[in-house]
Design a protein around this motif. Sequence first.
Motif, short mmCIF file in Angstrom:
data_model
loop_
_atom_site.label_atom_id
_atom_site.label_comp_id
_atom_site.label_asym_id
_atom_site.label_seq_id
_atom_site.Cartn_x
_atom_site.Cartn_y
_atom_site.Cartn_z
N SER A 1 -10.88 7.05 6.28
CA SER A 1 -9.85 6.21 5.89
C SER A 1 -9.63 5.74 4.50
N VAL A 2 -10.98 5.54 3.90
CA VAL A 2 -11.08 5.23 2.37
C VAL A 2 -10.63 6.31 1.46
N THR A 3 -11.19 7.45 1.84
CA THR A 3 -10.80 8.43 0.82
C THR A 3 -9.34 8.68 0.84
N VAL A 4 -8.59 8.79 2.21
CA VAL A 4 -6.99 8.95 2.06
C VAL A 4 -6.45 8.01 1.70
N ALA A 5 -6.78 6.80 1.56
CA ALA A 5 -6.29 5.39 1.21
C ALA A 5 -6.29 5.44 -0.19
N LEU A 6 -7.37 5.82 -0.93
CA LEU A 6 -7.40 5.81 -2.23
C LEU A 6 -6.54 7.05 -2.91
N ALA A 7 -6.70 8.26 -2.27
CA ALA A 7 -5.61 9.28 -2.46
C ALA A 7 -4.17 8.93 -2.65
N ALA A 8 -3.84 8.41 -1.25
CA ALA A 8 -2.55 7.77 -1.24
C ALA A 8 -2.12 6.93 -2.30
N VAL A 9 -2.74 5.98 -2.83
CA VAL A 9 -2.64 5.07 -3.62
C VAL A 9 -2.50 5.87 -4.92
N ALA A 10 -3.15 6.87 -5.50
CA ALA A 10 -3.27 7.57 -6.69
C ALA A 10 -1.96 8.50 -6.49
N THR B 1 -5.65 18.66 7.81
CA THR B 1 -6.43 18.68 6.65
C THR B 1 -6.37 17.22 6.06
N LEU B 2 -7.19 16.96 5.26
CA LEU B 2 -7.21 15.51 4.66
C LEU B 2 -5.93 15.37 3.86
N PHE B 3 -5.56 16.47 3.04
CA PHE B 3 -4.48 16.45 2.07
C PHE B 3 -3.01 16.19 2.86
N GLY B 4 -2.97 16.86 4.00
CA GLY B 4 -1.94 16.71 4.77
C GLY B 4 -1.60 15.07 5.10
N VAL B 5 -2.77 14.42 5.82
CA VAL B 5 -2.94 13.32 5.92
C VAL B 5 -2.48 12.26 4.70
N VAL B 6 -2.97 12.70 3.62
CA VAL B 6 -2.78 11.73 2.25
C VAL B 6 -1.30 11.90 1.90
N LEU B 7 -0.77 13.01 2.36
CA LEU B 7 0.72 13.29 2.36
C LEU B 7 1.55 12.32 3.05
N VAL B 8 1.08 12.44 4.18
CA VAL B 8 1.88 11.45 5.43
C VAL B 8 1.81 10.07 4.86
N HIS B 9 0.61 9.63 4.63
CA HIS B 9 0.28 8.19 3.97
C HIS B 9 1.02 8.03 2.71
N LEU C 1 -3.29 -1.10 1.66
CA LEU C 1 -3.56 -1.56 3.06
C LEU C 1 -2.62 -0.97 4.10
N ASP C 2 -1.51 -0.53 3.50
CA ASP C 2 -0.45 0.47 4.57
C ASP C 2 -1.20 1.54 5.10
N SER C 3 -1.87 2.15 4.32
CA SER C 3 -2.49 3.49 4.46
C SER C 3 -3.78 3.17 5.46
N ILE C 4 -4.42 2.04 5.11
CA ILE C 4 -5.77 1.88 6.00
C ILE C 4 -5.62 1.63 7.28
N THR D 1 -9.42 8.63 11.50
CA THR D 1 -9.58 7.64 10.62
C THR D 1 -9.66 6.37 11.47
N LEU D 2 -10.15 5.45 10.92
CA LEU D 2 -10.57 4.05 11.88
C LEU D 2 -9.53 3.76 13.00
N PRO D 3 -8.13 3.72 12.50
CA PRO D 3 -7.09 3.71 13.52
C PRO D 3 -7.28 4.43 14.60
N ILE D 4 -7.37 5.76 14.61
CA ILE D 4 -7.41 6.75 15.57
C ILE D 4 -8.60 6.47 16.30
N LEU D 5 -9.79 5.96 15.66
CA LEU D 5 -10.97 5.83 16.33
C LEU D 5 -10.83 4.61 17.46
#
Lengths: 325, 274
Positions: free
Chosen positions: B75-84, B139-147, B206-209, B225-229
């Motif tokens: 969750s955190v890596t995806v959110a940070l990457a989505a922000v970047a 892939t994490l990258f795919g999730v980052v793109l979607v977010h 926040l949106d990504s998290i 990610t946490l929401p999936i869990l």
Amino acid sequence: MAALELENVSIRIGQARILNDVSLQVPAGSFTCLLGPSGCGKTTLLRSVAGFAPLSAGDIRIGDRSIAGLPPERRETAMVFQSYALWPHMNVGENLAYPLKLRGVSRGERERRVAAMLERLDLAHCAKRPIGALSGGQRQRIALGRALIIDPPILLLDEPLSNLDAAIRRTLRTELRDLQRRLGITTLMVTHDQEEALSLADRIVLMRDGRIIQVADPETLYTAPADLDTARFLGVDNLVPEGGATLAFRSTQAHAGPRALHAGLRRQGRVIDSTYAGGAWRIRLAVAELELTAMGEASLAAGTPAWISVPDHALMRFDAHRDAA
Amino acid sequence: MTLLRLPARLLGGLMLPLLLGLTAFVVFGPLINLAMWAFTEQWFFPNRFPSQWGFAFWERVFRPRAGAWEALYHSVTVALAAVALSLALAIPAAYALARLALPLRSLIMLVFLLPQAFPNLPIFVNIAAMFYGLGLNGTLFGVVLVHSLPGLVYAVWIATAAFSAVDRSLEEAARNLGAGPLRTFLGVTLPQALPGLIAASIFVFLDSIDEFTGTYFVGTPDITTLPILMFNASMGGNYQIAAITALILLVPSVGFMLIIERFLKADVLARIGR
Ligand SMILES: Nc1ncnc2c1ncn2[C@@H]1O[C@H](COP(=O)(O)OP(=O)(O)O)[C@@H](O)[C@H]1O
Ligand SMILES: [Mg+2]
């Protein structure tokens, strides 16, 4: 020699012609004022020199080098903006140091020059203050210091004093004049305030509707405006048609009283009213179908007959055909 | 007159606390319920409160094999990457937009918002199909793109507002005194727009998290990610685990805002006081 020269400069934005074929030579070391009513294109002219208003035609030279094609950062003209445009995320010292930093001046040298500039501006105690903590007058001085710190060949000022209250404005006006004299820097200043232009400039460029109407020293401009509109702009408030021409004069230079004086122009009329103007009375007279105003030592009762007398040297004659041109 | 006014005033005096209380209940009621579930060991239906409290489920959630740590990390890596990613794209786009004339700018921004008005389920299904072809599913990258997709819209909107608010004469002063366009952007424009850009990154984070739908279609089962869990736990009827995950979800959100706020304080508050 002209330090700055504009040659047939025109600026159009869309359909609007903002500047029309403007040619101007600014002598080295002079204090030149662009004077004219609001909206006549003064700021645009200044911005064209700084590189923020692209020319539709013409050329601008500093010395013998054309700068018309250069981006603003390579023109070496230092501008003080009407809003001062101090960078709010830097403190006073950083604002002054930034132009030096951009020029690769070493840290030690920067600190030395910033301190010297603050000293000269009498603001040494403000070095660490945020911009927000400065008064209007202090901001104005810092903006001036930030422009001067790069030792520019040309200083451009856009209504630098117009955002200040009257008392500060007078002090800073004197300060500005002294500083310009001492540094001998070629200065081009925009103002719509004739009093400011007359007291500061050694040359005034009078503008109207995107054109230059007259270039003259303050006294010539004041006593011999090029046309009737210019005269009106410069406070000439009485017009008397005579033959095919118009005689014009300022009420401050005309006399009203029960008797006529030896003068170039004498007319009799009736008093409309008298208002006290500090030291003298401003008297409105109905003369035939005209309404004229002059100054008198005493108040005159409404309806009483009175004379208006204007000395020769205060009279300006405008021919109708020249005025129409 | 005064006799009549007294009860009215009394009522008025009671009205405000009553309204406040009601609002608080609507806003915080579900949260309190959630918090109770997180510390419940036994809670049978008609009871208003759990019959047994405890930390037993916390231990279960944080057991190494339960996947909470991994989900938190994702969750955190995806959110940070989505922000970047969103900001890297949004900053130049927003700067260009902010410099456009107003009617054209509004039009482009409206068009930009259009996909957001669409129900996003079919969009995500299509994206998942596309990503499948590109090997990006799971892939994490795919999730980052979607977010980054909704993130980009927020970021462009907020950053455009931030850049539009920058006084152009500040940039002109820098150009005039010797800064090239890039130097001016980095030295004057960017610091001036910083509060807006930080607001944008908070929104994207926040949106990504708590993004769920896109992650579900593109990430599962490989990326949890946490929401999936949380979803999985809820579907399994395990409200304790879902509640605990929800509370964990607060940690990165609050943490991110605290860091940003600390970072903001010195610089921006000074400027707001201008
Ligand atoms: N960017 C612009 N686009 C369109 N019109 C402009 C622009 N800048 C200035 N003008 C117009 O040009 C005229 C001269 O403006 P300006 O140079 O600011 O006058 P001044 O400084 O003498 O008051 C005004 O009528 C103004 O409306
Ligand atoms: Mg102006």
